[in-house]
Motif scaffolding. Sequence first.
Motif, PDB file in Angstrom:
ATOM      1  N   ILE A 204      27.452 -41.841 -19.994  1.00  0.00           N
ATOM      2  CA  ILE A 204      26.769 -40.573 -20.290  1.00  0.00           C
ATOM      3  C   ILE A 204      27.751 -39.420 -20.209  1.00  0.00           C
ATOM      4  N   LEU A 205      28.536 -39.395 -19.130  1.00  0.00           N
ATOM      5  CA  LEU A 205      29.497 -38.320 -18.931  1.00  0.00           C
ATOM      6  C   LEU A 205      30.581 -38.352 -20.008  1.00  0.00           C
ATOM      7  N   LEU A 206      31.059 -39.538 -20.340  1.00  0.00           N
ATOM      8  CA  LEU A 206      32.090 -39.668 -21.363  1.00  0.00           C
ATOM      9  C   LEU A 206      31.591 -39.191 -22.722  1.00  0.00           C
ATOM     10  N   LEU A 207      30.361 -39.531 -23.065  1.00  0.00           N
ATOM     11  CA  LEU A 207      29.794 -39.088 -24.337  1.00  0.00           C
ATOM     12  C   LEU A 207      29.646 -37.571 -24.379  1.00  0.00           C
ATOM     13  N   MET A 208      29.320 -36.973 -23.242  1.00  0.00           N
ATOM     14  CA  MET A 208      29.223 -35.510 -23.188  1.00  0.00           C
ATOM     15  C   MET A 208      30.600 -34.879 -23.358  1.00  0.00           C
ATOM     16  N   GLU A 209      31.595 -35.444 -22.680  1.00  0.00           N
ATOM     17  CA  GLU A 209      32.932 -34.857 -22.695  1.00  0.00           C
ATOM     18  C   GLU A 209      33.655 -35.072 -24.021  1.00  0.00           C
TER      19      GLU A 209
ATOM     20  N   GLN B 132      27.870 -35.263 -27.090  1.00  0.00           N
ATOM     21  CA  GLN B 132      26.511 -35.730 -27.300  1.00  0.00           C
ATOM     22  C   GLN B 132      25.835 -35.954 -25.948  1.00  0.00           C
ATOM     23  N   VAL B 133      24.589 -35.463 -25.826  1.00  0.00           N
ATOM     24  CA  VAL B 133      23.797 -35.674 -24.617  1.00  0.00           C
ATOM     25  C   VAL B 133      22.864 -36.855 -24.879  1.00  0.00           C
ATOM     26  N   VAL B 134      23.082 -37.941 -24.141  1.00  0.00           N
ATOM     27  CA  VAL B 134      22.366 -39.190 -24.364  1.00  0.00           C
ATOM     28  C   VAL B 134      21.783 -39.661 -23.041  1.00  0.00           C
ATOM     29  N   GLU B 135      20.570 -40.188 -23.076  1.00  0.00           N
ATOM     30  CA  GLU B 135      19.951 -40.691 -21.851  1.00  0.00           C
ATOM     31  C   GLU B 135      20.554 -42.038 -21.461  1.00  0.00           C
ATOM     32  N   GLY B 136      20.144 -42.536 -20.299  1.00  0.00           N
ATOM     33  CA  GLY B 136      20.738 -43.757 -19.781  1.00  0.00           C
ATOM     34  C   GLY B 136      20.600 -44.953 -20.702  1.00  0.00           C
ATOM     35  N   SER B 137      19.402 -45.148 -21.271  1.00  0.00           N
ATOM     36  CA  SER B 137      19.212 -46.283 -22.168  1.00  0.00           C
ATOM     37  C   SER B 137      20.083 -46.149 -23.406  1.00  0.00           C
ATOM     38  N   GLY B 138      20.255 -44.925 -23.887  1.00  0.00           N
ATOM     39  CA  GLY B 138      21.092 -44.700 -25.064  1.00  0.00           C
ATOM     40  C   GLY B 138      22.563 -44.910 -24.795  1.00  0.00           C
TER      41      GLY B 138
END
Length: 417
Positions: free
Chosen positions: A273-278, A282-288
Amino acid sequence: MTSTNSDDLPVTYADIERARDRLDDDTVVKQTPIERSSSLDEFVGGEVYLKMEHLQWTGSFKTRGAYNKIRNEVEAGVDSFVAASAGNHAQGVALAATRCGAESTVFMPENAPQAKVEATRGYGATVELVGRDFQETMAHAQSAVEGTDAGFVHAYDDVDIIAGQGTLGIEMYHDLPNVDTVVVPIGGGGLISGVSTAIKHLSPETRVVGVQATGAETVHESLDKGFPVTLEEVDTIADGIATGGISETTLRMIQQNVDEVVTVTDTEIARAILLLMERAKQVVEGSGAASVAAILSDDLDVSGETVMPLLCGGNLDMTQLRTVLIYALAARKQILRIRVRIDDRPGRLEEISGVIADWDANIHDVRHDRSVDDLDVGEAYLVFDVETSGAEHAADIVDGIAAEGYEVDVVNHRSDA
């Protein structure tokens, strides 16, 4: 598990094509983009294309199956629907029913993320908060349908739902026909059942990998035993895949069309999640984020491949986001909790704080702890929460304090980090 499609399965490619024709309203379901991530390319040693289904109207893929099911039922004369959901299916059902001119009541767990509850109401559903987990909520929802003319919209154990989710597989193939591996999160199995059926029909050589959270893992045991296994409790930050079980239908389809299933820890999901944001913004939930966690894990090798992780949901509650960020930053040692044993005398706090300051770190919080059995009379622990730039910086701080003669321990180490 085999890797060829079969027309004797509950859902066929022809069913998915019919669902695709039914999903003709782009105000309900839109084609979501793919985006290559050069950062993830470097991490995995391949070409990574993110399928950004979290940008769907309701923030997840769930509208595909719900709309296929509800529109089909409305055309047959049903005008009200009931569902149970932890959040994403709820929004899909609410939007689909409203677009089809039907009423919907959605039962959600008492601890469902508030953002998902409010969004479900916003799409037009009546929301009932009952049950401590998904299985208990499901039981309430199924009881509510008994003796009524309402249709029940199961989150995954329904051929129309599976066929609707399968439209995403057609889209993924046309997005990137030369894809080597697609990675799909598994909760109840409806998504991967539909996606794998479509992918294997269009490109039998493409590897389909499923991913579960370790705290909600059921597929491996179900495959071993030959029947669906249900957990009494689930424990994961990925609430969208925390169903605690698959169905006989989805198990059959996983057996037939899915090549491999891996699991990821909550720490790995939080890091993703953190890597996708950085890196991907993209802001993605845990399942995503579970699919990205899988390709970053040691259990799945995609080096040299063209791989498409499916970001299946983006409905991340802001309270949960804070928890996830703390979780991930602690795993990286960017949030460092240390415990220092001291003689409980004036000046110790100032001295140790000075060492931390010398390493250009910021103290977020500090407290004295005197009620610990292993302390001698006149001793105490100082517990610091420190913001650092990463693991190397954290190690320097710990070594710096130890060099001053103090006994210091890192107490935020995670066994799954």
